[in-house]
Design a protein around this motif. Structure first.
Motif, mmCIF file in Angstrom:
data_model
loop_
_atom_site.group_PDB
_atom_site.id
_atom_site.type_symbol
_atom_site.label_atom_id
_atom_site.label_comp_id
_atom_site.label_asym_id
_atom_site.label_seq_id
_atom_site.Cartn_x
_atom_site.Cartn_y
_atom_site.Cartn_z
ATOM 1 N N PRO A 62 38.056 40.239 34.852
ATOM 2 C CA PRO A 62 39.785 40.361 33.916
ATOM 3 C C PRO A 62 39.964 42.443 34.397
ATOM 4 C CG PRO A 62 37.333 39.905 32.247
ATOM 5 C CD PRO A 62 37.242 38.989 33.798
ATOM 6 N N ASP A 63 38.901 42.626 35.044
ATOM 7 C CA ASP A 63 39.498 43.942 35.347
ATOM 8 C C ASP A 63 39.184 44.424 36.960
ATOM 9 O OD1 ASP A 63 40.165 44.790 32.872
ATOM 10 O OD2 ASP A 63 37.361 45.021 32.489
ATOM 11 N N GLY A 64 38.758 42.931 37.403
ATOM 12 C CA GLY A 64 38.759 42.892 38.514
ATOM 13 C C GLY A 64 37.444 43.161 39.340
ATOM 14 N N GLU A 65 36.368 43.051 38.428
ATOM 15 C CA GLU A 65 35.429 43.652 39.193
ATOM 16 C C GLU A 65 33.959 42.195 38.769
ATOM 17 O OE1 GLU A 65 33.646 46.216 36.243
ATOM 18 O OE2 GLU A 65 34.711 47.024 37.105
ATOM 19 N N GLY A 66 33.585 41.769 40.455
ATOM 20 C CA GLY A 66 32.465 40.811 39.917
ATOM 21 C C GLY A 66 33.139 39.458 40.496
ATOM 22 N N ARG A 67 32.729 38.288 40.147
ATOM 23 C CA ARG A 67 33.321 37.052 39.874
ATOM 24 C C ARG A 67 32.904 36.410 38.163
ATOM 25 N NH1 ARG A 67 37.115 35.789 43.940
ATOM 26 N NH2 ARG A 67 36.883 33.564 43.725
ATOM 27 N N VAL A 68 34.173 35.871 38.411
ATOM 28 C CA VAL A 68 33.499 35.518 36.647
ATOM 29 C C VAL A 68 33.946 33.602 36.957
ATOM 30 C CG1 VAL A 68 34.205 37.132 35.345
ATOM 31 C CG2 VAL A 68 35.711 35.564 35.446
ATOM 32 N N LEU A 69 33.591 33.215 36.291
ATOM 33 C CA LEU A 69 34.308 31.497 35.436
ATOM 34 C C LEU A 69 35.257 31.196 35.757
ATOM 35 C CD1 LEU A 69 31.906 29.042 35.483
ATOM 36 C CD2 LEU A 69 31.856 29.304 33.071
#
Ligand SMILES: Cc1cc2nc3c(=O)[nH]c(=O)nc-3n(C[C@H](O)[C@H](O)[C@H](O)COP(=O)(O)OP(=O)(O)OC[C@H]3O[C@@H](n4cnc5c(N)ncnc54)[C@H](O)[C@@H]3O)c2cc1C
Length: 488
Positions: A62-69
């Motif tokens: 959501p804040d551009g960090e890492g990768r989420v589902l």
């Protein structure tokens, strides 16, 4: 980063209270009633790390960090909504459509809440910041959210406050400086035994007098006082994977959810003593249509699987080329494509989320159509595949042990075979078919597809509300107005 399957399994050893067969389950990851099904979910998490699927299944956080589902994403275009659908399809295919409440199901609904957080500030309690923080946390920590929304059936003619006891349905029993205390039950929490958190809410429209019952929040599954009473485990009853290939690996579990004086900190409360907010949480955000989007794609996949079973069974029975059987397969394929068409229309008709945020959501009218079409199609498909399969579904030996026994296996080898299929191949196929069509697991799926999105008396009127019945009436009226008594 998304979790690996191993990390997911480790997170489940947290003291959650699950009752099964009069005993407490001490570890779902090793218990014979749950371990393989939990392992199937771990496999889904591992897919997010597989280079072949990672891009399809994940997006930047959501804040551009890492990768989420990807399911956590708030889609901003039709293409992003479709990409979400493709991610749902990948996981659905991995579980052949039998995991209705895989982690992406609620992830997408929570993203729906976060799309219109102002819905949660409409009453006296402002839960909007909590909803946004919850969405971020679920995405960033890659948490698996289950949900339980429906009050126990007990007496459907009375509102929660008029049941025989005050806390049969979950209600707020105390307010503290740091949060609230809730007590009572919710009817079913599917996959809650396998999840990290459970979201509690209510979809039923309630009068202001029912305020104590109008609450929405999320707590860890292992929060003190949360108890699950599991239904029969089909995995636990399965004698082997060969005998029950679906029950033994894709039994997502359903449980009665009881809250015995459970403390909920304020920052986990989304709606508090607000019947209208509790209702609008699903209908004025894209949460409900996000449920349906996932459900439509999963059903399409499940019907593809069942049609595939039908094709294999007809070939094994050597009936595939008979014209009436071709008609039956054609009918099944038409139903598969009906399910596909609804899923495609839900995405193709993507609508702007009201409020000007720039987000898009699944088409509302087509989502309502899915609610009606899914429960209608599923029993029809089951019936047609059963008609194709005949008594071979019942002629099967009790278990794999018969195939291992020299004397019995010789009998089976002679009498349970067909052209191109030895007894083992035929029995393997028909046991898969029976598990999908006639086992206790299959019966649960039949009931699931009828009710998992609610009852017909609730969802059918929604079609009238979200659609344009006056447009149909106008067309019929135009025909009526085109002739009269004088037209011979
Ligand atoms: C396998 C399965 C898994 C589920 N998983 C979840 C889950 O994970 N989370 C969750 O929140 N819920 C879950 N549900 C619960 C589901 O949401 C409810 O079953 C659903 O909302 C229908 O409510 P009900 O079962 O209480 O049926 P009811 O509302 O009691 O309706 C049953 C029937 O009673 C009649 N009826 C009842 N009330 C009326 C009325 N007012 N007017 C007319 N007719 C009426 C109708 O014939 C109706 O079909 C699950 C259900 C199933 C079957």
């Amino acid at each position: 980063m998304t979790r690996t399957g191993k990390e997911y399994l480790e997170s489940l050893r947290d003291g959650r209270v699950i009752w099964l067969d009069g005993e407490l389950v001490d570890d779902v990851t090793t218990h014979p009633a749950f371990r393989r099904s939990v392992g199937s979910i771990a496999d889904l998490y591992d897919m997010t790390h597989d280079p072949a699927h990672a891009d399809a299944l994940t997006v930047p956080g959501p804040d551009g960090e890492g990768r989420v589902l990807r399911a956590h994403q708030i889609p901003r275009s039709k293409e992003e909504l479709r990409a979400k659908g493709r991610a749902f399809k990948l996981w659905s295919e991995a579980t052949f459509g039998f995991f209705g409440r895989s982690p992406d199901y609620m992830a997408s609904a929570v993203a729906g809440f976060a799309t219109v957080p102002e819905v949660f500030s409409a009453g006296e309690f402002d839960g909007s910041a909590n909803v946004l923080a919850h969405w971020r946390r679920m995405a960033q920590d890659d948490l698996y959210q289950a949900h339980t929304l429906v009050n126990p059936q007990i007496d459907r003619t009375r509102p929660p406050s008029e049941q025989e006891e005050d806390d049969l349905c979950l209600r707020v029993v105390a307010e503290r400086g740091d949060g609230i205390v809730v007590r009572g039950a919710k009817m079913i929490g599917t996959a809650a035994a396998f999840a990290d958190e459970i979201l509690v809410g209510v979809t039923q429209r309630m009068a202001p007098a029912e305020a104590d019952y109008a609450v929405s929040f999320s707590v860890p599954v292992s929060a003190p006082g949360v108890k699950f009473v599991s239904r029969t485990s089909y995995e636990g009853r399965a004698t082997s994977v060969f005998d029950y290939p679906l029950s033994s690996r894709f039994d997502e579990n359903d449980a009665l959810v009881v809250f015995e004086n459970v403390f909920v900190p304020w920052d986990r409360v989304f709606a508090y003593r607000e019947p209208e907010v509790c209702h609008q949480q699903f209908w004025r955000t894209p949460a409900f249509v996000s449920f349906v989007h996932h459900g439509a794609i999963r059903l399409w996949t499940k019907l593809e699987f069942l049609a595939g079973v039908a094709v294999l069974v007809a070939r094994a029975n050597n009936t595939y080329d008979l014209p009436p059987v071709r008609m039956q397969i054609g009918k099944l394929m038409a139903w598969v494509n009906t399910a596909k068409a609804v899923a495609v229309a839900i995405e193709d008709g993507a609508e702007a989320v009201p409020g000007g945020s720039g987000a898009v959501m699944p088409n509302r009218e087509m989502s309502c159509a899915q609610l009606a079409i899914g429960p209608d199609l599923y029993p029809k498909v089951l019936n047609e595949v059963k008609l194709l399969a005949g008594g071979g579904l019942i002629q099967l030996p009790a278990s794999v042990r018969d195939l291992r026994h020299p004397e019995v296996s010789a009998l089976l080898g002679k009498y349970v075979r067909s052209p191109g299929h030895d007894a083992e191949a035929r029995i393997k196929l028909l046991k898969l078919a029976w598990d999908a069509l006639g086992s206790e697991f299959a019966g649960r799926h039949d009931q699931y597809e009828r009710f998992y999105h609610g009852s017909p008396h609730v969802y059918l009127p929604a079609l009238v509300r979200e659609g344009d019945p006056d447009a149909y009436a106008a067309l019929a009226r135009r025909c009526l107005d085109g002739y009269g008594l004088d037209d011979a």
